[in-house]
Design an enzyme around this catalytic site. Structure first.
Site, PDB file in Angstrom:
ATOM      1  N   ASP A 191     -17.270  -6.547  14.225  1.00 49.03           N
ATOM      2  CA  ASP A 191     -17.811  -6.980  12.925  1.00 49.03           C
ATOM      3  C   ASP A 191     -18.987  -7.937  13.178  1.00 49.03           C
ATOM      4  O   ASP A 191     -19.421  -8.108  14.325  1.00 49.03           O
ATOM      5  CB  ASP A 191     -16.703  -7.606  12.060  1.00 49.03           C
TER       6      ASP A 191
ATOM      7  N   TYR B 214     -15.654  -0.182  12.256  1.00 52.02           N
ATOM      8  CA  TYR B 214     -15.056  -1.497  12.458  1.00 52.02           C
ATOM      9  C   TYR B 214     -13.612  -1.521  11.964  1.00 52.02           C
ATOM     10  O   TYR B 214     -12.691  -1.916  12.694  1.00 52.02           O
ATOM     11  CB  TYR B 214     -15.868  -2.608  11.744  1.00 52.02           C
TER      12      TYR B 214
ATOM     13  N   GLU C 239      -8.529  -6.498   6.008  1.00 51.56           N
ATOM     14  CA  GLU C 239      -9.856  -6.237   6.573  1.00 51.56           C
ATOM     15  C   GLU C 239     -10.869  -5.881   5.479  1.00 51.56           C
ATOM     16  O   GLU C 239     -12.027  -6.291   5.554  1.00 51.56           O
ATOM     17  CB  GLU C 239      -9.787  -5.135   7.627  1.00 51.56           C
TER      18      GLU C 239
HETATM   19  N1  ADE Z   1     -12.579 -11.316   9.593  1.00 51.12           N
HETATM   20  C1  ADE Z   1     -12.423 -10.001   9.729  1.00 51.12           C
HETATM   21  N2  ADE Z   1     -11.223  -9.698  10.235  1.00 51.12           N
HETATM   22  C2  ADE Z   1     -10.584 -10.860  10.405  1.00 51.12           C
HETATM   23  C3  ADE Z   1      -9.317 -11.215  10.883  1.00 51.12           C
HETATM   24  N3  ADE Z   1      -8.448 -10.289  11.245  1.00 51.12           N
HETATM   25  N4  ADE Z   1      -8.999 -12.533  10.934  1.00 51.12           N
HETATM   26  C4  ADE Z   1      -9.893 -13.442  10.532  1.00 51.12           C
HETATM   27  N5  ADE Z   1     -11.090 -13.179  10.078  1.00 51.12           N
HETATM   28  C5  ADE Z   1     -11.451 -11.898  10.010  1.00 51.12           C
END
Ligand code: ADE
Length: 344
Positions: free
Chosen positions: A135, A117, A34
């Site tokens: 997000d 987030y 993340e």
């Molecule tokens: N962007 C942020 N978290 C994500 C996730 N778990 N999978 C794909 N894109 C992301």
């Protein structure tokens, strides 16, 4: 929203990208992914993710690493405070949570660098807790689906979106719901030309039915980027070169670069006092222009020029925060992305 959630989950099951952090419930790996994905897109993030978890496979490996080791892995991603915060948080986990990643959202939020987030993403993906992970992608989906008019980067928007998604998120699969919302934002509910014809939420989407796809989400335009002119000096002393270590706070904190001065134009500024103050050099031959690059940051457009000066070792004094390193050892030092443009 509840009525279309089965469609959303079916769409996700059939259409999602296979990504390594979706195959794990290890909160540490999920956290790493993340934070990396806050910096870069999935395709580039994959490489960084694999390198990070290979180099630091456990929380204690990360806690015990040197700052330099962590920054080398992060090199090129930008916003290096994120990497340093992660290491700080790894130490918090070792010292305050016995080395076990905490599972309560309140505890997760005490870790440095983890905001609402990321905490919700970890709590749902690793521990199946029903917190919506909101997000940028999810904000766009939510703004359109519910028709939220508040500007997307305001607290009012966030709170409204959070309330609506808390109502909607299923208790039995909050992880799938959050992944599906993120994936929908990445693959279907695109900023421009979203693919509403194949969207599993289309039936109840406010923006689609009120012809507001192009006007939602509401985005307030950002302030204009500042123009910054930086002049870097490749100061060569025989087979060595001078590197400057930046202070640990602020932009590119803790990273290495060629010594530099800022000026108000692209033209070579007066460099002689810089060389004499910092390195005791009485005078040198005129610098040779090696490269000009542009580097865009969120609030700054940097116009950077690299100048080369060959120095006589007899006149050269090195002092704190500057280092004389062998040219072939340059890549042992973590350098920022703009520096990479100069040396690769
Ligand atoms: N962007 C942020 N978290 C994500 C996730 N778990 N999978 C794909 N894109 C992301």
């Amino acid at each position: 929203m509840k009525r279309v959630i089965p469609k959303l989950l079916t769409w996700y099951q059939n259409s999602h990208r296979e990504l390594p952090w979706r195959d794990t419930r290890n909160p540490y790996f999920i956290w790493v992914s993340e934070i990396i994905l806050q910096q870069t897109r999935v395709d580039q993030g994959l490489n960084y993710y694999y390198r990070f978890v290979e180099k630091f496979p456990t929380i204690s490996n990360l806690a015990d690493a040197t700052e330099q080791e962590v920054l080398i892995i992060w090199q090129g991603l930008g916003y290096y405070a994120r990497a340093r915060n992660m290491q700080f948080a790894a130490k918090q986990i070792v010292n305050e949570f016995n080395g076990e990643f905490p599972s309560h959202i309140k505890d997760i939020l005490t870790l440095k660098g983890i905001g609402e987030y990321t905490a919700a993403a970890i709590a749902s993906f690793a521990f199946q807790q029903p917190f919506p992970a909101i997000d940028g992608n999810v904000k766009r989906v939510t703004a359109r689906f519910f028709g939220i008019n508040a500007p997307i980067n305001t607290r009012a928007f966030f709170q409204n979106a959070q309330n609506l998604l808390e109502e909607a998120i299923p208790n039995d699969c909050p992880d799938l719901f959050n992944q599906a919302m993120i994936e929908l934002g990445a693959l279907i509910c695109l900023p421009t030309k979203p693919k509403c014809d194949i969207c599993p939420l289309a039936e109840l989407c406010f923006a689609l039915h009120h012809n507001e796809i192009d006007s939602l989400p509401v985005v307030i335009s950002k302030t204009k980027a500042k123009q910054v002119f930086l002049h870097f000096f490749s100061l060569e002393v025989l087979d060595s070169i001078v590197l400057h270590k930046r202070p640990s706070s602020g932009i590119w904190g803790g990273l290495y670069e060629f010594p530099s001065i800022e000026s108000d134009s692209i033209d070579l500024p007066d460099y002689s006092s810089f060389l004499s103050d910092k390195f005791g050099i009485p005078k040198s031959s005129a610098p040779l222009k090696i490269k000009e690059v542009k580097h865009l940051l969120t609030h700054q457009n940097i116009h950077a020029t690299l100048w080369e000066i060959k120095l006589n070792p007899a006149h050269f004094i090195i002092n704190s925060s500057f280092y004389l390193v062998k040219k072939n050892e340059l890549f042992n030092f973590p350098i920022h992305k703009l520096m990479l443009k100069f040396v690769t």
